[in-house]
Design an enzyme around this catalytic site. Structure first.
Site, PDB file in Angstrom:
ATOM      1  N   ALA A  65       0.866  -1.171   0.000  1.00  0.00           N
ATOM      2  CA  ALA A  65       0.000   0.000   0.000  1.00  0.00           C
ATOM      3  C   ALA A  65       0.906   1.225   0.000  1.00  0.00           C
ATOM      4  CB  ALA A  65      -0.888  -0.022   1.230  1.00  0.00           C
ATOM      5  N   GLY A 109       0.505  -4.878   0.991  1.00  0.00           N
ATOM      6  CA  GLY A 109      -0.736  -4.925   0.214  1.00  0.00           C
ATOM      7  C   GLY A 109      -0.545  -5.582  -1.148  1.00  0.00           C
ATOM      8  N   GLU A 112      -0.799  -9.161  -0.477  1.00  0.00           N
ATOM      9  CA  GLU A 112      -2.208  -9.402  -0.122  1.00  0.00           C
ATOM     10  C   GLU A 112      -3.110  -9.392  -1.364  1.00  0.00           C
ATOM     11  OE1 GLU A 112      -1.952  -6.236   2.797  1.00  0.00           O
ATOM     12  OE2 GLU A 112      -2.443  -7.672   4.369  1.00  0.00           O
ATOM     13  N   GLU A 132       5.013  -4.905   6.945  1.00  0.00           N
ATOM     14  CA  GLU A 132       4.340  -3.797   7.645  1.00  0.00           C
ATOM     15  C   GLU A 132       4.876  -3.602   9.051  1.00  0.00           C
ATOM     16  OE1 GLU A 132       2.781  -6.218   5.919  1.00  0.00           O
ATOM     17  OE2 GLU A 132       1.052  -5.431   4.815  1.00  0.00           O
TER      18      GLU A 132
HETATM   19  C1  HXC Z   1       5.029   4.355  -1.468  1.00  0.00           C
HETATM   20  C2  HXC Z   1       6.867   3.353  -2.395  1.00  0.00           C
HETATM   21  C3  HXC Z   1       6.539   2.120  -1.796  1.00  0.00           C
HETATM   22  C4  HXC Z   1       5.360   2.070  -1.013  1.00  0.00           C
HETATM   23  C5  HXC Z   1       8.351   1.863  -2.905  1.00  0.00           C
HETATM   24  N1  HXC Z   1       8.006   3.146  -3.061  1.00  0.00           N
HETATM   25  N2  HXC Z   1       7.498   1.225  -2.130  1.00  0.00           N
HETATM   26  N3  HXC Z   1       6.124   4.459  -2.228  1.00  0.00           N
HETATM   27  N4  HXC Z   1       4.644   3.209  -0.871  1.00  0.00           N
HETATM   28  N5  HXC Z   1       4.921   0.939  -0.449  1.00  0.00           N
HETATM   29  C6  HXC Z   1       8.695   4.190  -3.836  1.00  0.00           C
HETATM   30  C7  HXC Z   1       9.938   4.669  -3.125  1.00  0.00           C
HETATM   31  O1  HXC Z   1       9.608   5.654  -2.151  1.00  0.00           O
HETATM   32  C8  HXC Z   1      10.710   5.258  -4.277  1.00  0.00           C
HETATM   33  O2  HXC Z   1      10.184   6.519  -4.627  1.00  0.00           O
HETATM   34  C9  HXC Z   1      10.391   4.297  -5.417  1.00  0.00           C
HETATM   35  O3  HXC Z   1       9.171   3.640  -5.051  1.00  0.00           O
HETATM   36  C10 HXC Z   1      11.476   3.234  -5.615  1.00  0.00           C
HETATM   37  O4  HXC Z   1      11.686   2.596  -4.375  1.00  0.00           O
HETATM   38  P1  HXC Z   1      13.124   2.392  -3.740  1.00  0.00           P
HETATM   39  O5  HXC Z   1      12.931   2.159  -2.296  1.00  0.00           O
HETATM   40  O6  HXC Z   1      14.054   3.503  -4.133  1.00  0.00           O
HETATM   41  O7  HXC Z   1      13.574   1.060  -4.487  1.00  0.00           O
HETATM   42  P2  HXC Z   1      14.559  -0.070  -3.957  1.00  0.00           P
HETATM   43  O8  HXC Z   1      15.751   0.555  -3.259  1.00  0.00           O
HETATM   44  O9  HXC Z   1      14.796  -0.960  -5.119  1.00  0.00           O
HETATM   45  O10 HXC Z   1      13.748  -0.858  -2.825  1.00  0.00           O
HETATM   46  C11 HXC Z   1      12.597  -1.602  -3.186  1.00  0.00           C
HETATM   47  C12 HXC Z   1      11.797  -1.971  -1.920  1.00  0.00           C
HETATM   48  C13 HXC Z   1      11.503  -0.700  -1.095  1.00  0.00           C
HETATM   49  C14 HXC Z   1      12.595  -2.983  -1.074  1.00  0.00           C
HETATM   50  C15 HXC Z   1      10.520  -2.645  -2.395  1.00  0.00           C
HETATM   51  O11 HXC Z   1      10.942   0.281  -1.969  1.00  0.00           O
HETATM   52  C16 HXC Z   1      10.572  -0.921   0.045  1.00  0.00           C
HETATM   53  O12 HXC Z   1      10.945  -1.459   1.074  1.00  0.00           O
HETATM   54  N6  HXC Z   1       9.326  -0.465  -0.119  1.00  0.00           N
HETATM   55  C17 HXC Z   1       8.312  -0.524   0.933  1.00  0.00           C
HETATM   56  C18 HXC Z   1       7.809  -1.917   1.128  1.00  0.00           C
HETATM   57  C19 HXC Z   1       6.786  -1.967   2.236  1.00  0.00           C
HETATM   58  O13 HXC Z   1       7.056  -1.635   3.390  1.00  0.00           O
HETATM   59  N7  HXC Z   1       5.568  -2.347   1.898  1.00  0.00           N
HETATM   60  C20 HXC Z   1       4.452  -2.415   2.832  1.00  0.00           C
HETATM   61  C21 HXC Z   1       3.677  -1.118   2.774  1.00  0.00           C
HETATM   62  S1  HXC Z   1       2.435  -1.017   3.997  1.00  0.00           S
HETATM   63  P3  HXC Z   1      11.068   7.855  -4.576  1.00  0.00           P
HETATM   64  O14 HXC Z   1      10.110   8.921  -4.990  1.00  0.00           O
HETATM   65  O15 HXC Z   1      11.557   7.976  -3.174  1.00  0.00           O
HETATM   66  O16 HXC Z   1      12.175   7.601  -5.556  1.00  0.00           O
HETATM   67  C22 HXC Z   1       1.202  -1.954   3.384  1.00  0.00           C
HETATM   68  C23 HXC Z   1       0.001  -2.016   4.267  1.00  0.00           C
HETATM   69  C24 HXC Z   1      -1.007  -2.966   3.724  1.00  0.00           C
HETATM   70  O17 HXC Z   1       1.271  -2.512   2.355  1.00  0.00           O
HETATM   71  C25 HXC Z   1      -2.112  -3.110   4.695  1.00  0.00           C
HETATM   72  C26 HXC Z   1      -3.387  -2.627   4.207  1.00  0.00           C
HETATM   73  C27 HXC Z   1      -3.565  -2.768   2.787  1.00  0.00           C
END
Ligand code: HXC
Length: 258
Positions: A65, A109, A112, A132
């Site tokens: 998400a 998400g 999911e 998360e």
């Molecule tokens: C918003 C995101 C994002 C996310 C990545 N990006 N994941 N933006 N929400 N979930 C954005 C980054 O900010 C970045 O934008 C661009 O995508 C590229 O990501 P990087 O981090 O630079 O890439 P990389 O170094 O290759 O790392 C990839 C990654 C990392 C390991 C997937 O992006 C990451 O850890 N993302 C978050 C994963 C996460 O925590 N997901 C759970 C979310 S909570 P910019 O503009 O900075 O370049 C969730 C809740 C669900 O899902 C429950 C209810 C539905």
């Protein structure tokens, strides 16, 4: 219909929905999820569509998400707004089969959403996770529930509590995905599976989907009875007559969804 966050293509009875926010690794914001729900609803209504594929990019199915969308929200915002409940329901009410074609990250998400689909075909680069916990929250669209039913408590606890990622090979071993293929072959494999499904009677296909989903929602005796009654009901269809006659006559069946 034109969408901003997804790309929809319909070809040979297959509707492919590609998540398309490349700058955010397909992070799921409300706009994207609402477009997805709309596209799936349209596919459900379109008689030409017999199977649906949800895919992302090579690097990410969806990295979760959208954290930036959620970061400033309060409890009141998400509770009263019922964040993600209608969006999940829009996917879960689709009666046609949905295949998730997962390459790269399927996190939070994203994982999911893949698990809401009927089965997952993964590329060898796929990485699944419920990270998360690293954000001070927890899964909220089935990551503690569907994942536990799919892979069991041990791996689900491990992934949800540590936030570690599972690679494609482990995901296949654990039963989270049905097949793993080389990255370049992913869409060919998913489309091939979708075409196979599209050849069948939609009556069988939609009944099978309903029955399999009962497996983790009902006690076994009730679920088997539900299955048997559906099986019995198929003897009222022309497709049952055609399918069995074709076998006996050693020819391919011509199903007409009747
Ligand atoms: C918003 C995101 C994002 C996310 C990545 N990006 N994941 N933006 N929400 N979930 C954005 C980054 O900010 C970045 O934008 C661009 O995508 C590229 O990501 P990087 O981090 O630079 O890439 P990389 O170094 O290759 O790392 C990839 C990654 C990392 C390991 C997937 O992006 C990451 O850890 N993302 C978050 C994963 C996460 O925590 N997901 C759970 C979310 S909570 P910019 O503009 O900075 O370049 C969730 C809740 C669900 O899902 C429950 C209810 C539905």
């Amino acid at each position: 219909m034109a969408y901003d966050n997804i790309i929809v293509e319909i070809e040979e009875h297959i509707c492919t929905v590609r998540l398309n926010r490349p700058d955010a690794l397909n992070a799921l914001n409300l706009e994207l999820l609402r477009e997805l729900g709309k596209a799936l609803g349209e596919a459900q209504k379109n008689d030409k569509v017999r199977c649906i594929i949800i895919a992302g990019s090579e690097k990410a199915f969806a990295a979760g998400a959208d954290i930036k969308m959620m970061s400033e929200k309060s409890f009141t915002d998400v509770f009263l707004g019922d964040l993600f409940t209608p969006e999940e329901a829009a996917v879960m009410r689709i009666r046609k089969p949905i295949i998730a074609a997962v390459s790269g990250y399927a996190l939070g998400g994203g994982c999911e959403l893949a698990m809401m689909c009927d089965f997952i075909i993964a590329s060898d680069t796929a990485k699944f996770g419920q990270p998360e916990v690293n954000l001070g929250v927890m899964a909220g669209m089935g990551g503690t529930q569907r994942l536990t039913r799919l892979v069991g408590r041990a791996k689900s606890m491990d992934m949800n509590l540590t936030g570690r990622f599972m690679d494609a090979e482990e995901a296949e071993r654990a039963g989270l995905v049905s097949r793993v293929v080389p990255c370049k072959e992913l869409m060919k494999e998913a489309t091939g599976a979708a075409k196979k499904i599209a050849e069948k009677s939609m009556i069988s296909v939609m009944a099978i989907k309903e029955a399999v989903h009962r497996a983790d929602q009902m006690p076994l005796t009730e679920a088997v009875l539900f299955e048997r009654r559906l099986f019995h009901s198929m003897f009222a269809t022309e497709d049952q007559k055609e399918g069995m006659a074709a076998f006996v006559e050693k020819r391919e069946p011509q199903f007409r969804d009747k």
